[in-house]
Each structure stands twice: as structure tokens, then as C-alpha cells.
Design an enzyme around this catalytic site. Structure first.
Site: not given
Lengths: 808, 275
Positions: B155, B175, B211
Site C-alpha cells: 500500500d 485506496k 480499497k
């Protein structure tokens, strides 16, 4: 582990990830129906009325067809009983101070809050609409409506001083409606002190439940009476003595027919017709959000009708792709399922859609249907129609076409430029609501101001609030609900007598004013004053009449005062054309610029004072009184010029960031037939508000003495742009006929005979222009209230609500 | 990740043409939450599905190998076995989608998962998490080290100063936030992101994952996120390759709901194993 409650299907659902049913129990709705032994009558004067020997209609679950209850159909005597109850209730209800009414409305709101589950399950059960929409939307808004109008009632004595309640209101609701439509109308009516008789279509239990909840509150049982019955009762209710106003919601043609049949009858008529809406999608829009707007408007259970969708050509493909993609995700099903977007609205609605689709297809249109929709009747899939040729009978733009876009159909058509979008959007006789989707502020406002509709939402669709007036224009009818305009619907200026019937059964609509009686020369004009102006004042100059003939005007001693031109149908046509040409320029002027011209005219009148006074003298007025009339006329011009500066205002709505503008827009070309009396003052008193609000006018001056109006025309010729005010003299009935039947006159004020009034009301059904007819009652034009009261201002313009949600 | 984002030429005119109407998106966000609910076995099945999307996360300064180990065990056995049996789902191999830890803890996580005998991927936040304001060189080195330790998903905190000046970076997943901000995953923001993913797919054929992270604590929230993705992107995005929920406490609430669904009772705190 103890007993398992898990079903066998979790495994499958884990893979398919489908939605399941979210059933809402409707046991309490059935229990309420049981309290009535599954037989619903009418709710009148705080009691259930279940007369014997009446036909009954089954109230069915629109989806299963299961019989829920039987509903008794009212007959004429039941209607009479309900109106009588409302009449008795009106006496005490209207006599109480506003705070008492406010208390009652607040208590009703609380009762609804306590029993909301009953209300929403019953409504969803019998209408088939998605329960979520009813629960989260309608029921909450119903309470807000009561609270808002309670506040209005409590401040009525100050805020609405000079107005009084009309009396008993007859409310007529269409076969497919939500109980909210009724709430929108009964709340303002009850708030200002009117009482209501609502005629609902057969098998509509929710309004009856509401009436029961209101009736059981105690002291005012008769203020809300609900009877259910067939459409054939509409004229019976409308012509019931004691009914002061009929508020009709329903289909266009029924409204038109009612307008004709109520001509000259006692009751005033407020129409709210059609349900279709419009959405304008420009190439700068957030298209995904606009697609949600389409869902809100047509593919949810929020909007009542279908949608016309105008998409800018450059984003047509993209918008269609997103629309079709979105349609695939819509869910339809039983209304009592908490996770459906669309319920079902019965077999009739379904047939209508099918017929529309077939007709559109046979005209070469493309029809796209999608969504998770049960295949059996009466479910209709969301439907998108495109490439409909503009001349097809079901094209929404077709004037007078029999087809309305039904729910849940969207008819999409392209446009090239914003200018063209306005032309297409305004090129229909309908004027309900519309939304504009554009991220360019200037463009959005340009379109919002330019659309001829009652409500415009910018980048939103279908928002509603009790404080925002909702209504329409053109053939959508010009009655309003919500906000200040909703209150005025049920008020009249204090001291005005209750409207009486002026019905003349033997008035022949075909021949009224058809022929012009021929007039012969009556000798030369004599007397001290200079020769009066001659001709029809059209397009800024005096013209000879088409008929090339004249009529003599006599003074009070019977001598010839002068000749005026004999105007006819062709002259009216020319005058209306001239007024239309002048309209865009005049309507686009600022109120300040308009006031300046009215003030200039006032100054010109004062300069012409001696001529005007001497002409008034010849008509029998005292010199002093004549001079006073001229002065008062000049004052009226100045007063309206000043008054119109402070027009329109901004509303603040709960839950919405951004303002809602309440605009007061001109009506268009306004036809005014002046009274015989007060030949100068009445003429100016009517001219001033009409022009001040941006209308252009075609006026028929006093028949007894049109010369004063013609004198004013001499000044108008120099002060005003051409076509702003047009004055046509001649046979009053004939000119009235021409104006009332003219389809391109947007409103009409008639001050004359009872018969003329009846004709004007009848003829207005053609384009449903709002009319204001005096019905033969004289008016005290020299009094402030009647000659320059707020009523004139209200009638001289129409409201538009412009929603401007904001956000970065 | 099965297919990587092959990327496309940066077309700023496309980005500048995108219109987002804020109030309209807010309304849509409200509606989506109200219009779609699932009940009964649908709810149970959806919740179990949600479990498979979870990146079970711990991002605390005091993380040690012991709590990482516990976390990994919970990732492997997210729902009590008897509850799964009652639902006839015990043979579905339900685990969380990944465990997500700081780079220095990747090693512990890989070891713990290996010990538990499963192949749940280890995701690591990296590149100067959560601010991303470190040098490119150390950022790249951080990623390299995490991968070396066995992380299979990274990430990345993008350099937002570049974004704000219009210099974009590409990715396989987007995300909502780091989860360390005051405002994290919200529906309106998610709607805009999901629409961008759909537009990108329509334009290039590449499917980008999504996400949401931060503040998703209740089972009800997770259902709303699932239906949001289902509504805006469709079922094809509802798989761990394309949809993850970054959460730490969500799993225990889901387990409580499953417990209630199976037994008809509300669970006590000690009825369910902690993570």
C-alpha cells in the site's frame, strides 16, 4: 450449538451475492382495516359514514390482487352531507385565532409521528409504491408540511393581514396519487382557516385514515372530510353550493373539461395537471449524477410521472451508455420490500406503458428496458425511449397529442446548443417542473431562468420542501402549493364578498360576441374639447381598424363625444403579435428600468391633466373629482413602479446547502378588458401592475368612454417602446371573445358583465390561461385595497422556484 | 494480483473534463445507504463475503511479533468454526483477504502465516506511511525491503504534493486514505473513486481495484460498502482481487452478527476469540 436459524441458501448467496427480500410487515395496516370490518365508508364530520345501498369497490393489493377491503362509493347526497359538515365547521374554524389552528396542525403532526408505521405500510400496501420512499420521504414530509403550515397559521394575523379564508375547499385527487398530494393541499387550506372536502378515487384508504386521525383529535371534527367515489362525482362536488374553491389534480383533459363546466359557477378553480417532468443534460454536466437525477425523476417511486430527457448531442453516447448501465441495476418488486427502487402501480399503469411503448416502436423509436424486474404483471421495467421522431403522436413535444409520457418511461432526445434546448423544452404546452444539469454557472442560470416551468432544480431533481412553492404554468395549470403561494390559493382579500354563481344557463358559447352590431354615423363631433385621438393603438402607433368602420361615443348629456375605431378579430391578432414582439425586451428589463418608464408616463399624464379632466367632465364627473382621478392615476403608476422593485425572495430550506429563489416572472401577453366605470383610473390601475411585472398587454378600454384610454395612448406612443401596451376599441363582447379564445394570450383579466365573465372562464380552457373575471361585480377603483391592492400584484406575475444547491 | 494495470498514456485533458457535482454526489451517497439492505441468510452470506475482502490490519507503533501472530491466526480463522458449520460454510476456506502490517513487521507476519499453514498474502504499508513525505530513494528502498521480507502487496502512500500539482501516479488499486486521517473512508468520496475506476475500465479495459480504509467498524458499514461497489461497478468487482476493506475491528463485529444470526442471541464479549 443450539437450534440453528440459518437457512439453506447462505452457500448459494455467498457465491451469487444477490439481494434478498426485505419484507416489511403490514400487519398493522390489516389490523386497522379490521377495525373497520374491512369495509371503508367515508369520513365526515369526525365520524365514519357508511350509508346503506351504495355500490362498493374492492380495495386490492395491486400486486397479489388480494382483496383487502371493500370501499363504499359515495352518491350525491353523501357529497352534500360532507360539504354541509365542512360548511358548519368553517364557521368556528375560521373564527378561531391562527394559534388555535396552529395547535391543531401540530397535534396532527404528532399523531402522524406516533402512527407512522401504520401510515406507511397502509400507503405502500394499497398503492404498491416502494415502502422506503413512503417511509423516508412522504411520511416525513407530511409532518414537515404540518409543522410549516402551523407556523404560518400562528402568524397569519400579522403576515397575512388583509386576507381572509375563502371557505369550503373541494379537493379532487386523481386515481394514482400519493397521500402526500393531499397533504400539500389540505395543510395550507386548513392553516388559513378553510375547511376541506376531499373527493378521493375509489379504494384509497390512506386519506381516510388521515381524516380519521385528524377527526379524533377532537374539537374540530368537520375541518377535513374525505369521501371516496368515482370521477362522475367531480362536477357534483364542484357545483355544490358552499364550495368556494375547487382544487383539482389530475389529467389534462379532465381539467380542461372541468374548467368548461365550472364556467360561471360559484366555485373558483385551481388546476394542477399532468405529472411529467423534464431533465436537461448539458455537455458540462456531471453525467453520473445526472443519471441519478433521471433515476430520481422516473425510475424510483419518488416522481409521479414520466420524464422527457434532453441530452446535448456531444455527450449523447456517453449519457446513453451510463443510463443503460444504471438501468440494469434497478430493482423492481413488491412495494413492501424495503430494498426495491420501484414498486408496481397497478394493471392500468402497466397497460399505459405497454401502449406507449408499442406506439413509439411503430413510429421507429428505439426502446430499451432493463433492470431486475419480476416478469409477471403488473410490474413495468424502467423504459428508455430514444429516436422518437418529433412528429410522432407520442412525441412529448406534440401539441395536443393524446400521449403523456407515463411512469416509468423516459423519452430521450438530443439537442445541439443550450439555446436550442430552451426552444425544445419550452416548445410544449406543458410547464410543470424541470432540472438543469450543468457545471457552468452562467449556463445553468440562463437555462433555469429561461425555462417556462414552475420549478427548476439546478443539478438535482425532485427536491421538495414545505416552504418552497410548487406549481406550474401553461397547461400544467397555475395552482400552487407550499410556501406563500400555497397560502394565497385559499385566501381572498378581506371584505370581498364570497364569490357567487353568475351562471347563465342559456348563454350560447358559440355565438357570444360573434357578430359586431353595425353602427351608423351619428353626426359630427361637437363641444369644447379638441378632437379626440382616433384609431387602434397597436405596435406603438395609431392604426385604422381592419373593418374600416367606427363607433360613436356619447357624453353624459347624450351628445356625441367622438368616434372610436371598430376593432375586430384581425386587429386583436395584430395587437397580440405586437405585444409578443415587445415581450422579450420588456421582460428582460430590470424592475428599475420598467419603473422609470412608468414614472415617465405618470409625468406625461400630469402634463395632460387638463385635457383628461375635461374629457372626464364631459362624461359627467365633477371637475374636482376629475382632477383627483387624473392625479390618482399618476400615483398608481408611480406606486407600482416602486413596489415591483422588491420582488421575489430567497428561501432557506432545511437540509439543503444553498438558496432557493422564489422568482416572480411575467406571465407573457396579458389581455385586459377594462370596466365601463372609471374610464381613466381603472385603465391605469390595471395597466400599471401588468407592465410593472414585465408583461406586455392588449387592453380593451372602457366601452362607455374609451377616449381617455386613447388620450393616454398618445403619451404611451412617445414614452414606451412599440408594442408594450396595445389598446383596441370596439364592441366589448366581440373583442372579449377574440382575446379569450386566443391561444397565445397567456392570461386574461375581465371586468365586465356576468355573461362575459362566464364566457371568458369557459373559453380559457383552450390554453388554460389563468383568468380573473369580475362576474359583473363593480370594484371600487379609487380605494387602495381594490384599486391597487396586493391581489393585483399576485395576479400580474407567476412564481418560479429555482433551486440552487451548492457545494465545491 | 492477477492482472496488472498496464497503464495508459497520461491524458490530462480527460482528467480536466471530469465533472463532479458535490451536492448531487452527497445525495447519491445518502440514497445508496438507504435503498439497499440485506436481511436474514442474505445478510449472513454477505457478511461472510465481506470477511473475504478484509485486509486485517494492525498499524500501531507498539506492534510486536506476539500480536502479529494473533492477528495472523485470526486471519486464518476469522469466524468460529461451529458458526460456519451451522451455516454450512465450513468447507469454503473463508479467510480474510490479507493481513496488513508495517514494513518492519512483515517478517513476523510471514512467519506466523507459514506456521499456521496458509497462503494468505501479507500486505505492507510502505513509503513513509502515513504521510509519504520522504525521499523517493528511501521510499523505493522501503518497498524493496518489504518485498524481500515476503510482502506481496504494497500500500503505497502517493506523494500528494505531486497530485496537487497535477503529476499523477498509476496503480493497481486505489485506496480511500491511509486510515490515519481525521476523515477516512466516506461514501461520497468512494462514489467519485468508483466512477473513476469504471471510466478507466471503459476507456482502457483495465480493472483497477478499490480499497476503502479507516473507520469501517460495524458489520452494517461493511454491507453498505459491498452494495456500493455492487451498485456502482457491478458484481465483477466483488472479489478480493479488486475489492478490499482495510479494517482492524470490523471482523469482530461481523463475527458477532454471524453469531446472532446462527444462535438468535447476542454474543457476550468473551464468546468470541479476540484478534
Amino acid at each position: 450449538m443450539a437450534a440453528t436459524r440459518a437457512g439453506p441458501r447462505a452457500r448459494e448467496i455467498f457465491t451469487s451475492l444477490e439481494y434478498g427480500p426485505v419484507p416489511e410487515s403490514h400487519a398493522c395496516a390489516l389490523a386497522w382495516l379490521d377495525t373497520q370490518d374491512r369495509c371503508l365508508g367515508h369520513y365526515v364530520n369526525g365520524k365514519w359514514l357508511k350509508p346503506e345501498h351504495r355500490n362498493s369497490v374492492p380495495c386490492q393489493d395491486p400486486i397479489t390482487g388480494e382483496n383487502l377491503a371493500s370501499c363504499l362509493q359515495a352518491q350525491a347526497e353523501d357529497v352534500a352531507a360532507a360539504v354541509e359538515a365542512a360548511r358548519m365547521a368553517f364557521k368556528s374554524w375560521s373564527a378561531h385565532p391562527g394559534v388555535v389552528r396552529a395547535q391543531h396542525l401540530t397535534r396532527l403532526a404528532k399523531v402522524i409521528q406516533k402512527h407512522q408505521r401504520l401510515l406507511w405500510t397502509l400507503e405502500s400496501l394499497v398503492t404498491g409504491r416502494a415502502v422506503r420512499e413512503v417511509r423516508d420521504g412522504d411520511v416525513q414530509l407530511a409532518q414537515q408540511l404540518l409543522h410549516y403550515h402551523a407556523i404560518q397559521a400562528s402568524t397569519q394575523e400579522e403576515a397575512l393581514a388583509g386576507w381572509e379564508p375563502m371557505g369550503v375547499i373541494g379537493l379532487i385527487l386523481p386515481p394514482t396519487f400519493s397521500f402526500l398530494e393531499m397533504m400539500w393541499r389540505i395543510c395550507p387550506a386548513l392553516a388559513v382557516g378553510c375547511t376541506v372536502v376531499a373527493l378521493v378515487p375509489p379504494a384509497s384508504p390512506t386519506p381516510l385514515l388521515l381524516a380519521q386521525l385528524s377527526g379524533e383529535l377532537g374539537p374540530f371534527p368537520g375541518v377535513l372530510n374525505v369521501i371516496s367515489g368515482p370521477a362522475s362525482l367531480v362536477p357534483i362536488l364542484a357545483s355544490q353550493p358552499g364550495i368556494q374553491k375547487v382544487a383539482f389534480c389530475g389529467a389534462l383533459e379532465e381539467g380542461r373539461a372541468l374548467r368548461r363546466s365550472l364556467a360561471g359557477e360559484c366555485a373558483e378553480l385551481g388546476l394542477a395537471l399532468g405529472t411529467e417532468s423534464l431533465l436537461l443534460l448539458t455537455d458540462t454536466a456531471d453525467i453520473d449524477s445526472a443519471v441519478e437525477g433521471v433515476v430520481d425523476a422516473a425510475w424510483s417511486d419518488r416522481g409521479p410521472g414520466g420524464l422527457r430527457l434532453l441530452i446535448q448531442e456531444s455527450v449523447w453516447d456517453e449519457a446513453m451508455r451510463r443510463l443503460q448501465e444504471r438501468m440494469g441495476r434497478l430493482r423492481s418488486g413488491r412495494g413492501l420490500d424495503g430494498a426495491v427502487d420501484m414498486g408496481a402501480r397497478g394493471a392500468a399503469a402497466c397497460d399505459l406503458v405497454q401502449r406507449f411503448v408499442c406506439e413509439a416502436q411503430s413510429q421507429g423509436a428505439q426502446v430499451f428496458q432493463a433492470g431486475d424486474v419480476p416478469s409477471e404483471r403488473p410490474f413495468c421495467p424502467p423504459t428508455l425511449v430514444s429516436n422518437l421522431p418529433p412528429a410522432s403522436p407520442c412525441a412529448p413535444s406534440l401539441v395536443g397529442g393524446p400521449w403523456r409520457v407515463p411512469w416509468p418511461v423516459v423519452v430521450a432526445s438530443p439537442f445541439r446548443t443550450a439555446k436550442e434546448a430552451l426552444l425544445v423544452a419550452n416548445g410544449t404546452p406543458r410547464g410543470g417542473s424541470a432540472s438543469v444539469w450543468s457545471e457552468r454557472l452562467g449556463q445553468a442560470l440562463e437555462l433555469g431562468y429561461g425555462l417556462q416551468v414552475g420549478t427548476v432544480w439546478i443539478n438535482a431533481h425532485g427536491l421538495r420542501d414545505p416552504s418552497v412553492p410548487t406549481g406550474g404554468c401553461k397547461e400544467s395549470g397555475c395552482s400552487w402549493h407550499g410556501g406563500p403561494d400555497g397560502l394565497y390559493e385559499y385566501l381572498r382579500p378581506s371584505g370581498t364578498p364570497a364569490q357567487l354563481s353568475c351562471l347563465s344557463k342559456n348563454l350560447n358559447y358559440d355565438t357570444f360576441g360573434l357578430a359586431v352590431p353595425s353602427t351608423l354615423p351619428a353626426g359630427p363631433e361637437i363641444g369644447p374639447s379638441p378632437a379626440p385621438p382616433y384609431g387602434l393603438f397597436v405596435g406603438g402607433r395609431f392604426q385604422a381598424p381592419g373593418a374600416r368602420s367606427s363607433r360613436p361615443i356619447r357624453d353624459s348629456s347624450g351628445n356625441l363625444h367622438g368616434y372610436v375605431a371598430e376593432g375586430g378579430a384581425k386587429d386583436i391578432r395584430g395587437a397580440v403579435e405586437a405585444a409578443h414582439q415587445a415581450f422579450p425586451g420588456w421582460a428582460g428589463q430590470s424592475p428599475g428600468a420598467r419603473a422609470a418608464l412608468l414614472w415617465a408616463l405618470a409625468a406625461a399624464l400630469e402634463r395632460r391633466k387638463s385635457t383628461l379632466a375635461s374629457r372626464l367632465e364631459r362624461q359627467g364627473a365633477e371637475l374636482k373629482a376629475a382632477e383627483a382621478e387624473v392625479e390618482l392615476s399618476a400615483r398608481r403608476l408611480r406606486a407600482w413602479g416602486a413596489r415591483v422593485q422588491a420582488q421575489g425572495h430567497t428561501l432557506q430550506v432545511a437540509g439543503l446547502r444553498g438558496p432557493v429563489l422564489r422568482l416572480r416572472e411575467p406571465l407573457g401577453v396579458l389581455a385586459v378588458v377594462c370596466p365601463d366605470e372609471w374610464p381613466l383610473l381603472a385603465f391605469v390601475s390595471l395597466l400599471a401592475p401588468a407592465l410593472a411585472y414585465g408583461n406586455t398587454v392588449v387592453m380593451v378600454p372602457s366601452a362607455a368612454c374609451p377616449l381617455l384610454a386613447l388620450e393616454v395612448c398618445q403619451d404611451m406612443a412617445t414614452v414606451f417602446p412599440a408594442g408594450l401596451a396595445n389598446v383596441v376599441t370596439g364592441d366589448r363582447d366581440h373583442l372579449t371573445r377574440c382575446l379569450a379564445l386566443h391561444q397565445d394570450v397567456q392570461a386574461m383579466w375581465y371586468f365586465g358583465s356576468a355573461q362575459g365573465s362566464q364566457f371568458v372562464e369557459w373559453a380559457s380552457a383552450g390554453n388554460l390561461k389563468p383568468v380573473w373575471a369580475s362576474r359583473g361585480c363593480p370594484r371600487a377603483w379609487d380605494q387602495e385595497a381594490e384599486g391597487a391592492g396586493p391581489e393585483l400584484g399576485l395576479r400580474a406575475a407567476r412564481t418560479k422556484a429555482l433551486w440552487l444547491p451548492m457545494g465545491d | 494480483m492477477s492482472a496488472y494495470n498496464r497503464g495508459t498514456e497520461l491524458d490530462l485533458s480527460w482528467i480536466s473534463k471530469i465533472q463532479v457535482n458535490h451536492p448531487a454526489v452527497l445525495r447519491r451517497a445518502e440514497q445508496i445507504q438507504a435503498r439497499r439492505t440485506v436481511k436474514k441468510e442474505w445478510q449472513a452470506a454477505w457478511l461472510l463475503k465481506a470477511v473475504t475482502f478484509i485486509d486485517l490490519t494492525t498499524l500501531s507503533g507498539d506492534d510486536t511479533s506476539s500480536n502479529i501472530q494473533r492477528l495472523c491466526y485470526k486471519a486464518k480463522y476469522p469466524i468460529r468454526e461451529d458458526l460456519l458449520k451451522a451455516l454450512n460454510m465450513h468447507d469454503k476456506g473463508i479467510t480474510t483477504a490479507a493481513v496488513c502490517v508495517y514494513p518492519a513487521r512483515v517478517c513476523d507476519a510471514v512467519k506466523a502465516l507459514k506456521a499456521a499453514g496458509c497462503n494468505i498474502p501479507v500486505a505492507s504499508v510502505a513509503t513513509g506511511f502515513p504521510a509519504g513525505q520522504t525521499h523517493l530513494k528511501t521510499r523505493l528502498e522501503e518497498i524493496r525491503l518489504a518485498v524481500e521480507d515476503g510482502a506481496t502487496e504494497i500500500d503505497v502512500v502517493i506523494n500528494r504534493s505531486l497530485v496537487l500539482t497535477g503529476q499523477w501516479e498509476g496503480s493497481d488499486f486505489i485506496k480511500t486514505s491511509t486510515g490515519k486521517e481525521t476523515v477516512n473512508a466516506t461514501f461520497p468520496v468512494a462514489i467519485v473513486m468508483l466512477r473513476a475506476i469504471r471510466d478507466f475500465f471503459w476507456k482502457t479495459g483495465n480493472k483497477i481495484g478499490f480499497k476503502p480504509a479507516g473507520g469501517i467498524r460495524s458489520a452494517k458499514d461493511s454491507l453498505a460498502w459491498l452494495s456500493l461497489v455492487k451498485e456502482e461497478l457491478g458484481d465483477e468487482w466483488l472479489k478480493p482481487e479488486l475489492f478490499r476493506i482495510g479494517a482492524s475491528t470490523l471482523l469482530s463485529d461481523i463475527e458477532r452478527q454471524i453469531y446472532h444470526h446462527v444462535t438468535g442471541r447476542y454474543a457476550a464479549y468473551h464468546d468470541l476469540p479476540m484478534s
